[in-house]
Structures are given as C-alpha cells and as structure tokens.
Enzyme design. Structure first.
Site, PDB file in Angstrom:
ATOM      1  N   LYS A  66       0.868  -1.208   0.086  1.00 26.67           N
ATOM      2  CA  LYS A  66       0.053   0.091   0.168  1.00 26.67           C
ATOM      3  C   LYS A  66       1.041   1.228   0.001  1.00 26.67           C
ATOM      4  CE  LYS A  66      -2.224  -1.356   3.562  1.00 26.67           C
ATOM      5  NZ  LYS A  66      -1.573  -2.526   3.727  1.00 26.67           N
ATOM      6  N   THR A  67       1.773   1.287   0.862  1.00 23.31           N
ATOM      7  CA  THR A  67       2.448   2.472   0.759  1.00 23.31           C
ATOM      8  C   THR A  67       3.461   2.719  -0.352  1.00 23.31           C
ATOM      9  OG1 THR A  67       2.841   2.296   3.300  1.00 23.31           O
ATOM     10  CG2 THR A  67       4.525   3.472   2.457  1.00 23.31           C
ATOM     11  N   ASP A 111      -1.889   6.739   6.701  1.00 21.78           N
ATOM     12  CA  ASP A 111      -1.944   5.128   6.844  1.00 21.78           C
ATOM     13  C   ASP A 111      -2.651   4.977   8.262  1.00 21.78           C
ATOM     14  OD1 ASP A 111      -0.719   2.593   6.487  1.00 21.78           O
ATOM     15  OD2 ASP A 111       1.383   3.041   7.219  1.00 21.78           O
ATOM     16  N   THR A 160      -5.670  -1.543   7.078  1.00 20.20           N
ATOM     17  CA  THR A 160      -5.807  -3.155   7.193  1.00 20.20           C
ATOM     18  C   THR A 160      -7.158  -3.662   7.355  1.00 20.20           C
ATOM     19  OG1 THR A 160      -5.020  -2.530   9.595  1.00 20.20           O
ATOM     20  CG2 THR A 160      -3.544  -3.424   7.918  1.00 20.20           C
ATOM     21  N   ARG A 219       6.632  -8.184   1.808  1.00 20.75           N
ATOM     22  CA  ARG A 219       7.629  -7.631   2.918  1.00 20.75           C
ATOM     23  C   ARG A 219       8.162  -9.004   3.743  1.00 20.75           C
ATOM     24  NH1 ARG A 219       4.653  -4.164   6.708  1.00 20.75           N
ATOM     25  NH2 ARG A 219       5.291  -2.401   5.239  1.00 20.75           N
TER      26      ARG A 219
HETATM   27  N1  LIG Z   1       3.781  -5.158  -5.639  1.00 22.47           N
HETATM   28  C1  LIG Z   1       4.958  -5.210  -5.127  1.00 22.47           C
HETATM   29  N2  LIG Z   1       5.987  -5.324  -6.040  1.00 22.47           N
HETATM   30  C2  LIG Z   1       7.372  -5.395  -5.567  1.00 22.47           C
HETATM   31  N3  LIG Z   1       7.649  -5.384  -4.223  1.00 22.47           N
HETATM   32  C3  LIG Z   1       6.423  -5.168  -3.326  1.00 22.47           C
HETATM   33  C4  LIG Z   1       4.960  -5.016  -3.719  1.00 22.47           C
HETATM   34  N4  LIG Z   1       4.267  -4.706  -2.737  1.00 22.47           N
HETATM   35  C5  LIG Z   1       5.251  -4.638  -1.839  1.00 22.47           C
HETATM   36  N5  LIG Z   1       6.518  -4.794  -1.881  1.00 22.47           N
HETATM   37  C6  LIG Z   1       7.856  -4.860  -1.154  1.00 22.47           C
HETATM   38  O1  LIG Z   1       7.100  -4.965   0.387  1.00 22.47           O
HETATM   39  C7  LIG Z   1       7.681  -3.926   1.091  1.00 22.47           C
HETATM   40  C8  LIG Z   1       6.375  -3.750   1.987  1.00 22.47           C
HETATM   41  O2  LIG Z   1       5.378  -3.179   1.222  1.00 22.47           O
HETATM   42  P1  LIG Z   1       4.696  -1.654   1.740  1.00 22.47           P
HETATM   43  O3  LIG Z   1       4.184  -1.057   0.674  1.00 22.47           O
HETATM   44  O4  LIG Z   1       5.382  -1.017   2.835  1.00 22.47           O
HETATM   45  O5  LIG Z   1       3.509  -2.536   2.246  1.00 22.47           O
HETATM   46  P2  LIG Z   1       2.026  -1.834   3.051  1.00 22.47           P
HETATM   47  O6  LIG Z   1       2.180  -0.426   3.325  1.00 22.47           O
HETATM   48  O7  LIG Z   1       0.736  -2.544   2.419  1.00 22.47           O
HETATM   49  O8  LIG Z   1       2.260  -2.429   4.635  1.00 22.47           O
HETATM   50  C9  LIG Z   1       8.069  -2.847   0.126  1.00 22.47           C
HETATM   51  O9  LIG Z   1       9.228  -2.610   0.733  1.00 22.47           O
HETATM   52  C10 LIG Z   1       8.357  -3.592  -0.966  1.00 22.47           C
HETATM   53  O10 LIG Z   1       9.797  -4.073  -1.129  1.00 22.47           O
HETATM   54 MG   LIG Z   2       2.635   0.907   4.825  1.00 24.59          MG
END
Ligand SMILES: Nc1ncnc2c1ncn2[C@@H]1O[C@H](COP(=O)(O)OP(=O)(O)O)[C@@H](O)[C@H]1O
Ligand SMILES: [Mg+2]
Length: 327
Positions: A66-67, A111, A160, A219
C-alpha cells in the site's frame, strides 16, 4: 514486536531496508493487477486533466504494497507525497497544519486511517469534498466557523480493516481498492528483482521455496531474502541454494507451510485451550497475551485465507488441516 516476522510497525533499520527494496516504478510493482489497472487509469486521467487524482482507499493486510503504491502514484503525478499515520494525529490542529501545507496535486497518505480519532476525522469531510477546512473558533454564543481554502489534493487512505472506517469517511473515497495476498509466482518475480538489487544469485528452487513460505506477503519475502543473503555471505556461496533458504527459515522459525511461531501459537492455543473452538477474539487475545487488533489485522487474515481458521457466528474454529499441522 520488532523481532517478529509479521509486524505492522517497522523499526528504523527495517525501514531503511524497505526503502532499498521498494519498487521504483510501476514495472517493478508486481501483481495486484486490478488495483494497478485502476490506479493507472486514475493517474493518467489526472495528468491529462492537470488536476489532482481522485481520493482512493487502499485496504489489505500489512506488507502487501500500500505504501509503495502511494509512493509510485505521487511520483507518476509529479507531486509531493506527505506521509502521516492516522493514530499519530492527536489534534485537529495537527491535521489542519498538514492540510494547509499541501500544494495543488500533492498526495496526502494517511496510514491506518481506520484508527484516526473521530474528532480529527471530521475535518477531513469538507477537506476531501470541497478542498475546504471548516474551523470552529471560540465557544458558546460567540462561536463561529472560519473557512480556509485548501489546494486540490489527493487523499490516499491505507487500512488493514476497511470495515472499521466510518461511513462518511468511506463514502468520500472515489475508489476503494483491495489488496490480496500474492501467489508464489508473483512473489518469485519480486524476489528475483530484489535479489538482483542486493547482488544475490538465487537458484530457481531457492526462490520458490522463499516464495511459498512468505505468507503471500512481499515484506516477509524480502525479510527472508535478507537473511538468506546473510547465510550466503557467511558461507561464501556463489549461488544461493535451497540449503541456505532452509537455514534462514529455521532461524526465523518459519515452518514448512510458511507459518511463524505466533501463527502456530494461535493455532495451538485454539486446539489445546479451546478444543478447536468456537472461541471469541477477546478470549483468544487474553490467553495469548497479544493485542486483539494485532491478531485480527496481522495474523488472522492469512490463517483464514489458507483455511487454518474458520469464522462462524459463534467465533473462530480450528480447521482439520490446522489440527493436523500442529499435532
Ligand atoms: N507489488 C509489489 N511489487 C514489488 N515489491 C513489493 C510489492 N508490494 C510490496 N512490495 C515490497 O514489500 C515491502 C512492503 O510493502 P509496503 O508498501 O510497505 O506494504 P504496506 O504499506 O501495505 O504495509 C516494500 O518495501 C516492497 O519492497
Ligand atoms: Mg505501509
């Protein structure tokens, strides 16, 4: 919490590592086809209109991108990204300060938006709808509202638990996009890209072994990858084989089905204390000594998706698959 394989909060070093492996452009953002298709259209439209992109709500378990996606969006629009965490905004004034700082087309990423305080949340309604802040000044009979115009901006909310969003807030998002767990094949692609970034030569088998034990979560795949890299460095291995992966997984306490120690603890408590259930979340949380929200947002989604836990009106029950796995 920081040492666990599944966490929603990241400590400092983890954040740095994440930054290194974050997708830098849409071609590196693997999977989530539906989400990306929607975003692609909205971004392109915003660029043609030379106006802010519509507000969008991104929902799904932690670590699914998401981030990362929010970062890619602001980059594609060519605007600045402002990152804030919902529960960290304590007063209306804090959010008002962030909002009045936005420039046209900027992206505000909130977030854990489901955990924003309700009184703070209320100022988002007019901000999102009319790009206007309504601020109440004074008290009693002399109270009046002051209006401040805001730059047209894009709000990206991440959550979430989209079910916990209030209706007025949810209604103000033009698009609701839901992230799913990744299939091993997609995680394999992500791992291949990231192995290259950290100069690691990963065998096909090693890659798939990581992909299959990452709880469908990039992640976690990245975390295992880094530990595998450590093993390879120490053992001076040229190519990473299944051997290194197995060693890393055992160090991280991840089992054959990709479950970590907390996952297994949840399942065994359900089996041994509650005879397979049904058990309510309150009771489970008390027995485990783990925060209710963390169980529901971080652990349960994957256990439900993989059919280890079933949800019934009377509470959670353990599936036969789970009972056999932890026997
Ligand atoms: N679709 C994707 N393609 C490649 N890497 C991804 C993808 N989604 C997440 N990641 C990896 O996973 C890590 C965590 O993702 P993040 O965007 O921080 O998740 P969230 O914000 O949903 O908790 C990122 O640093 C990235 O390296
Ligand atoms: Mg995040």
């Amino acid at each position: 919490m920081a040492d666990r394989i599944v966490t929603s909060d990241l400590n400092g070093t983890e954040k740095e590592h994440e930054a290194q492996l974050r997708p830098q452009n849409f071609s590196e953002f693997i999977g989530q086809k539906k989400v990306v298709e929607n975003i692609d259209l909205m971004v392109k439209s915003s660029v043609i209109r030379k106006a802010a992109m519509d507000h969008v709500l991104l929902s799904g378990p932690p670590g699914l991108g998401k981030t990362s996606l929010a970062m890619l969006i602001s980059k594609a629009i060519g605007s600045e990204l402002h990152l804030v965490s919902g529960p960290a905004i304590e007063k209306k004034g804090d959010l008002a300060a962030v909002l009045t700082n936005l420039k046209p087309k900027d992206v505000l990423f909130i977030d854990e938006i489901h955990r924003i305080h309700i009184t703070v949340e209320e100022i988002l309604y007019s901000a999102m709808e009319d790009f206007r802040l309504d601020i109440l000044i004074g008290q009693g009979a002399s109270a009046r509202t002051m209006q401040i115009d805001l730059a047209p901006f894009t709000l990206i909310g991440a959550t979430t638990r989209s079910g916990l969003l209030s209706n007025p807030l949810r209604d103000r998002f033009m698009a609701h996009l839901n992230f799913d767990f990744y299939e091993p094949e997609m995680l394999g692609k992500i791992l291949m890209n990231n192995a290259r970034k950290i100069h690691l030569d990963l065998s096909e088998e090693a890659k798939m072994q990581i992909a299959m034990r990452s709880r469908g979560t990039p992640r976690i795949a990245n975390r295992i990858l880094r530990r595998v890299r450590d093993f390879a460095l120490v053992n001076k291995s040229k190519q990473v084989e299944y051997k290194e992966v197995k060693a890393a997984l055992s160090l991280l306490d991840i089992d054959d089905l990709g479950l970590d120690s907390m996952d297994r603890k949840i399942l065994s408590v359900m089996k041994n204390y509650y005879h397979g259930g049904p058990v309510g979340i309150e009771a489970l949380s008390a027995t485990l000594g783990e925060d209710k929200q963390t169980i529901e947002e971080v652990y349960e989604p994957y256990l439900l998706k993989e059919g280890f836990i079933l949800r019934t009106p009377r509470g959670r029950t353990l599936s036969e698959k789970a009972a056999i796995h932890i026997a």
